[in-house]
Design an enzyme around this catalytic site. Structure first.
Site, PDB file in Angstrom:
ATOM      1  N   TYR A 144       0.843  -1.203   0.000  1.00  0.00           N
ATOM      2  CA  TYR A 144       0.000   0.000   0.000  1.00  0.00           C
ATOM      3  C   TYR A 144       0.880   1.257   0.000  1.00  0.00           C
ATOM      4  CZ  TYR A 144      -3.764   3.205   1.425  1.00  0.00           C
ATOM      5  OH  TYR A 144      -4.669   4.240   1.492  1.00  0.00           O
ATOM      6  N   CYS A 145       1.834   1.309   0.931  1.00  0.00           N
ATOM      7  CA  CYS A 145       2.682   2.501   1.029  1.00  0.00           C
ATOM      8  C   CYS A 145       3.645   2.615  -0.143  1.00  0.00           C
ATOM      9  CB  CYS A 145       3.448   2.499   2.351  1.00  0.00           C
ATOM     10  SG  CYS A 145       2.387   2.764   3.799  1.00  0.00           S
ATOM     11  N   VAL A 146       4.089   1.478  -0.688  1.00  0.00           N
ATOM     12  CA  VAL A 146       4.926   1.521  -1.888  1.00  0.00           C
ATOM     13  C   VAL A 146       4.152   2.173  -3.023  1.00  0.00           C
ATOM     14  CG1 VAL A 146       6.056   0.120  -3.659  1.00  0.00           C
ATOM     15  CG2 VAL A 146       6.378  -0.440  -1.250  1.00  0.00           C
TER      16      VAL A 146
END
Length: 339
Positions: free
Chosen positions: A97-99
């Site tokens: 998700y954060c990538v």
């Protein structure tokens, strides 16, 4: 059509949060409402990685203060470099998700993912402990270590509470490329509008800087944000994290080198046998969140929920464990003696 679908998905992004019910913006009061206003002002939307904390207002405020004052607020390090650190740390923590979010921001700012000048920074960020090889000047330490520590915290929370991507599942494969391009432009535009440093510091009381966070001392705003966040999370979670669970997690982290623990949770099952039966579910959740958050699944959460039914307890235990691990990573990355 694709951009309209994505805009709608972004507006409904709180629906992506699992295991807890987020506080709706129209029902937010007090500290939660104050944080929500700042997040929407600076991000243009209520970012789920922050909003997922809403059941525990102190953790909500602390998570936003760390994120805002390291990544969002302007400093001597450019936003692109900080976003690359966020992306690299997120890869190391297996947080897709954060990538996706921060990789899109890098592209939206206009940077190639393969710029040679950034490679040393990315390599430094990906590794858990590189005390002797920091590829940046000392005056950048508070900002770049701050981003790294913040994302070691946030990645763990996101791995527990969010799905793998902020993009809607219903997007057809043929439209995904266009959606990703639109998302990059959206995130790049958000990144181009930084606010003034320090405006989040009003959310929590000022606290002294703990010794394991003294890498932040070179930037008074970042130091204040981390000191307040750490104190608030520690204080607010005393009812949710027992002394036995805290002692077990801290003992494991004290000798941890920051690397993944392996593909199974057998290590955690063995570790929690020292706890009373009534504390083992919390011990399992805290240990796995701290040291292998991508291994937290419905079973781990369901076992915890059998004993602790409130959303607040779930957020507080995972927040405390995530912060403990992130603080340990800060010690490893700076080679400081935390005693």
């Amino acid at each position: 059509m694709t951009s309209r679908l994505l805009r709608t998905a972004l507006r409904r992004s709180l629906r992506q949060i699992r295991y807890v019910t987020p506080v709706a913006p129209r029902r937010a009061t007090g500290l939660v409402a104050d944080v929500y206003r700042q997040v929407e002002r600076d991000f243009g939307m209520l970012a789920p990685p922050v909003a997922l904390h809403a059941a525990a207002p102190a953790a909500l405020a602390g998570s936003w203060m760390m994120l805002r004052e390291t990544l969002v607020a302007p400093g001597i390090v450019d936003r692109r470099t900080k976003e690359r650190v966020a992306t690299a740390v997120s890869r190391s923590n297996e947080c897709p998700y954060c990538v996706t979010v921060h990789g899109a921001t890098v592209r939206g700012i206009g940077a190639s993912a393969d710029l040679p000048a950034d490679m040393d920074i990315a390599a430094w960020a990906r590794l858990p402990g590189v005390a002797e090889t920091r590829p940046f000047p000392a005056e950048h330490t508070a900002e770049l270590v701050g981003v790294a520590v913040c994302f070691h915290y946030l990645n763990r929370m996101v791995n527990v509470f969010l799905e793998d991507s902020p993009l809607p599942d219903e997007l057809p494969a043929a439209a995904r490329g266009a959606a990703e391009a639109f998302f990059s432009r959206f995130m790049g535009a958000v990144a181009a509008k930084p606010g003034e440093p320090g405006t989040s510091l009003e959310l929590l009381p000022r606290e002294p800087l703990p010794s394991d966070l003294r890498w932040a001392a070179g930037n008074p705003v970042i130091a204040a944000a981390f000191a307040s966040a750490a104190a608030a999370i520690d204080s607010a979670t005393r009812d949710s994290v027992s002394e036995g669970v805290a002692a077990l997690v801290c003992a494991r982290l004290s000798t941890w080198d920051g690397r993944p623990t392996g593909p199974s949770r057998a290590w955690a099952e063995e570790a929690i046998t020292v706890l009373p039966a009534s504390e083992r579910a919390a011990g399992r959740l805290a240990l796995v969140t701290a040291m292998a958050s991508y291994q937290v699944d419905e079973t781990v959460v369901a076992e915890f929920r059998r004993v602790h039914r409130e959303d607040r307890a779930l957020v507080e235990v995972t927040s405390w464990a995530s912060m403990a691990a992130a603080r340990r990573i800060g010690v490893l990355k700076t080679g400081q003696d935390a005693r």
